[in-house]
Write a protein that holds these residues in place. Structure first.
Motif, short mmCIF file in Angstrom:
data_model
loop_
_atom_site.label_atom_id
_atom_site.label_comp_id
_atom_site.label_asym_id
_atom_site.label_seq_id
_atom_site.Cartn_x
_atom_site.Cartn_y
_atom_site.Cartn_z
N ARG A 65 -38.27 28.54 39.15
CA ARG A 65 -39.40 27.89 39.82
C ARG A 65 -39.17 27.85 41.32
O ARG A 65 -40.10 28.00 42.11
CB ARG A 65 -39.59 26.47 39.25
CG ARG A 65 -40.13 26.53 37.84
CD ARG A 65 -40.06 25.27 37.02
NE ARG A 65 -39.96 24.00 37.67
CZ ARG A 65 -39.93 22.83 37.02
NH1 ARG A 65 -40.05 22.81 35.70
NH2 ARG A 65 -39.82 21.69 37.65
N GLU A 66 -37.92 27.67 41.71
CA GLU A 66 -37.57 27.62 43.14
C GLU A 66 -37.92 28.95 43.82
O GLU A 66 -38.40 28.96 44.97
CB GLU A 66 -36.07 27.34 43.25
CG GLU A 66 -35.56 27.29 44.67
CD GLU A 66 -34.06 26.95 44.70
OE1 GLU A 66 -33.51 26.54 43.67
OE2 GLU A 66 -33.46 27.12 45.77
N GLU A 67 -37.71 30.06 43.12
CA GLU A 67 -38.03 31.37 43.73
C GLU A 67 -39.53 31.53 43.95
O GLU A 67 -39.95 32.13 44.95
CB GLU A 67 -37.44 32.49 42.86
CG GLU A 67 -35.93 32.56 43.01
CD GLU A 67 -35.25 33.51 42.05
OE1 GLU A 67 -34.33 34.23 42.49
OE2 GLU A 67 -35.59 33.53 40.85
N ILE A 68 -40.33 30.99 43.04
CA ILE A 68 -41.78 31.02 43.27
C ILE A 68 -42.14 30.07 44.41
O ILE A 68 -42.98 30.37 45.26
CB ILE A 68 -42.57 30.67 41.98
CG1 ILE A 68 -42.19 31.63 40.84
CG2 ILE A 68 -44.07 30.70 42.25
CD1 ILE A 68 -42.45 33.10 41.10
N GLY A 69 -41.46 28.93 44.46
CA GLY A 69 -41.68 27.98 45.56
C GLY A 69 -41.37 28.62 46.91
O GLY A 69 -42.14 28.45 47.88
N ASN A 70 -40.29 29.35 46.99
CA ASN A 70 -39.93 29.99 48.26
C ASN A 70 -40.93 31.07 48.65
O ASN A 70 -41.25 31.26 49.84
CB ASN A 70 -38.53 30.59 48.17
CG ASN A 70 -37.44 29.52 48.28
OD1 ASN A 70 -37.66 28.47 48.87
ND2 ASN A 70 -36.29 29.78 47.68
N CYS A 71 -41.44 31.79 47.66
CA CYS A 71 -42.45 32.82 47.94
C CYS A 71 -43.74 32.15 48.45
O CYS A 71 -44.35 32.62 49.42
CB CYS A 71 -42.71 33.62 46.66
SG CYS A 71 -43.76 35.01 46.93
N ALA A 72 -44.10 31.05 47.82
CA ALA A 72 -45.29 30.31 48.27
C ALA A 72 -45.08 29.76 49.68
O ALA A 72 -46.01 29.75 50.51
CB ALA A 72 -45.60 29.17 47.29
N LEU A 73 -43.86 29.33 49.98
CA LEU A 73 -43.56 28.80 51.31
C LEU A 73 -43.76 29.89 52.36
O LEU A 73 -44.36 29.66 53.42
CB LEU A 73 -42.11 28.28 51.34
CG LEU A 73 -41.62 27.75 52.67
CD1 LEU A 73 -42.41 26.51 53.10
CD2 LEU A 73 -40.12 27.38 52.57
N TYR A 74 -43.28 31.08 52.07
CA TYR A 74 -43.47 32.22 52.99
C TYR A 74 -44.97 32.44 53.22
O TYR A 74 -45.42 32.56 54.37
CB TYR A 74 -42.80 33.47 52.39
CG TYR A 74 -43.28 34.77 52.99
CD1 TYR A 74 -42.91 35.13 54.30
CD2 TYR A 74 -44.12 35.62 52.28
CE1 TYR A 74 -43.38 36.32 54.86
CE2 TYR A 74 -44.59 36.80 52.84
CZ TYR A 74 -44.22 37.14 54.13
OH TYR A 74 -44.69 38.30 54.69
N LEU A 75 -45.74 32.48 52.13
CA LEU A 75 -47.18 32.76 52.28
C LEU A 75 -47.92 31.62 52.97
O LEU A 75 -48.93 31.85 53.64
CB LEU A 75 -47.81 33.02 50.90
CG LEU A 75 -47.48 34.38 50.28
CD1 LEU A 75 -48.06 34.46 48.88
CD2 LEU A 75 -47.99 35.54 51.14
N ALA A 76 -47.43 30.39 52.81
CA ALA A 76 -48.09 29.24 53.43
C ALA A 76 -47.80 29.14 54.92
O ALA A 76 -48.54 28.49 55.66
CB ALA A 76 -47.64 27.95 52.74
N SER A 77 -46.74 29.78 55.36
CA SER A 77 -46.24 29.56 56.72
C SER A 77 -46.65 30.69 57.67
O SER A 77 -47.13 31.75 57.24
CB SER A 77 -44.72 29.48 56.69
OG SER A 77 -44.17 30.79 56.57
N GLY A 78 -46.37 30.48 58.94
CA GLY A 78 -46.63 31.49 59.95
C GLY A 78 -45.76 32.74 59.79
O GLY A 78 -46.03 33.77 60.40
N ALA A 79 -44.74 32.67 58.94
CA ALA A 79 -43.90 33.86 58.70
C ALA A 79 -44.73 35.00 58.09
O ALA A 79 -44.35 36.16 58.18
CB ALA A 79 -42.74 33.50 57.77
N SER A 80 -45.86 34.66 57.47
CA SER A 80 -46.71 35.70 56.85
C SER A 80 -48.06 35.80 57.58
O SER A 80 -49.07 36.12 56.96
CB SER A 80 -46.96 35.36 55.38
OG SER A 80 -47.64 34.12 55.29
N SER A 81 -48.05 35.54 58.91
CA SER A 81 -49.32 35.38 59.62
C SER A 81 -50.24 36.62 59.60
O SER A 81 -51.42 36.49 59.87
CB SER A 81 -49.05 34.96 61.07
OG SER A 81 -48.11 35.83 61.65
#
Ligand code: HXC
Ligand code: NAP
Length: 278
Positions: free
Chosen positions: A238-254
């Motif tokens: 679940r943590e790996e999906i959480g980290n992927c969601a964090l990337y997509l939610a953040s400016g890192a994926s702008s």
């Protein structure tokens, strides 16, 4: 620090952040189905990065228990909203409540879903409809309400939780595969229509994720065999999906919008008959 024996609301043990801990500072995220499983952990990862959250689903007891655990584990605020994503009026009222509490919704994660194993020949009309209504229409209903009331003016980020079921003819999954295919299509169209308004919308397509209701229902007693057909030789966390969601939610994926990020350890690509000859 694990503080709970209920698998649904277990916090991540020894979380190691890959990103800056203030990555989502003072953002507000709505996560549907956020009281359990993958949605709970997405909420936790966001909160560990400075975000306040709203978790929304049908059962108040589950929501309250989850919110308590999330707030205690992260020190951020978690609002609970009871709503059935199939019911547009409940969704609109729920989003109004969120807006009156926070004044904004920066991030939406459409994670609520329903599923079970059933061959098409035994699937009742209502069973097919039920899954389409929760997954596909639920995703549309919440997205539309959040767009109208929060993101139309200010922009935002939307993350849909899809699957890889529809990339192949996954037996016993007519309902869920159809529902998730429609979510992928919706994601692409909305990315095109709403990009000019500063809204990015992407999907995560998880493979089998350990310690979830999805795997309990779909893999059940075959769980141990699943690892052998995944190129990375394990289920995801679940943590790996959480980290992927964090990337997509953040400016890192702008500059990322309209994409589906498959997060499955290579599962769907594998042909076990061919790879067994390696
Ligand atoms: C066949 C079934 C069924 C089953 C329900 N139905 N379970 N049919 N096999 N196992 C039928 C019912 O008979 C009924 O049809 C219709 O579906 C609606 O059922 P209800 O129980 O009235 O629906 P409801 O109370 O709204 O509950 C929705 C639900 C339920 C989806 C059926 O299981 C639920 O609430 N699920 C939420 C949690 C969940 O599913 N999590 C897993 C997500 S995992 P009739 O004709 O009799 O009226 C996931 C993984 C994806 O999505 C990919 C993994 C790799
Ligand atoms: P889960 O814990 O059962 O999560 C589903 C959540 O949706 C529950 O919290 C449920 O809460 C909520 N929900 C269901 N129907 C709802 C409705 N009508 N209105 C509002 N909320 C509703 O399952 P999970 O395994 O973590 O799955 C989470 C997501 O990942 C789903 O989108 C699933 O399709 C996807 N996924 C999972 C896997 C996996 O391996 N687990 C693989 C691929 C994709 P209530 O019942 O309290 O309402």
């Amino acid at each position: 620090m694990a503080t709970d024996t209920d698998p649904d609301t277990q916090l991540i043990e020894n979380y190691q952040p890959f990103f800056r801990e203030d990555l989502l500072k003072d953002k507000v995220a709505l996560i549907t189905g956020g009281a359990t499983g993958i949605g709970f952990t997405i909420a936790e990862v966001f909160m560990r990065h400075g975000c306040d959250t709203i978790i929304a689903s049908r059962k108040i007891e589950k929501l309250q228990k989850a919110a308590k655990a999330l707030e205690a584990g992260t020190g951020r605020k978690c609002l609970t909203v009871v709503m059935d994503v199939r019911k547009p009026q409940e969704v609109i009222q729920g989003v109004e409540k969120m807006m009156s509490e926070f004044g904004k919704i920066d991030i939406l994660v459409n994670n609520a879903a329903g599923n079970f194993l059933c061959p098409a020949s035994s699937l009742s009309f209502n069973a097919f409809k039920t899954v389409i209504e929760i997954d596909t229409m639920g995703t549309f209903n919440v997205t539309k309400a959040v767009y109208d009331k929060a993101m139309q003016e200010k922009g935002g980020v939307i993350i849909n939780i899809s699957a890889t079921l529809h990339y192949k003819g996954t037996a016993l999954q007519t309902h869920a595969a159809s529902a998730k295919a429609a979510i992928d299509a919706m994601t692409k169209v909305m990315a095109v229509e709403w990009g000019p308004q500063g809204i990015r919308i992407n999907c995560i397509a998880p493979g089998p994720i350990d310690n979830t209701e999805g795997v309990r229902r779909l893999a059940g007693p075959l769980k141990d065999k699943v690892n052998g057909v995944i190129p990375l030789r394990r289920m995801g966390s679940r943590e790996e999906i959480g980290n992927c969601a964090l990337y997509l939610a953040s400016g890192a994926s702008s500059y990322v919008t309209g994409s589906v990020i498959v997060t499955d350890g290579g599962h769907w690509l594998n042909d076990p008959r061919a790879s067994s000859k390696l």
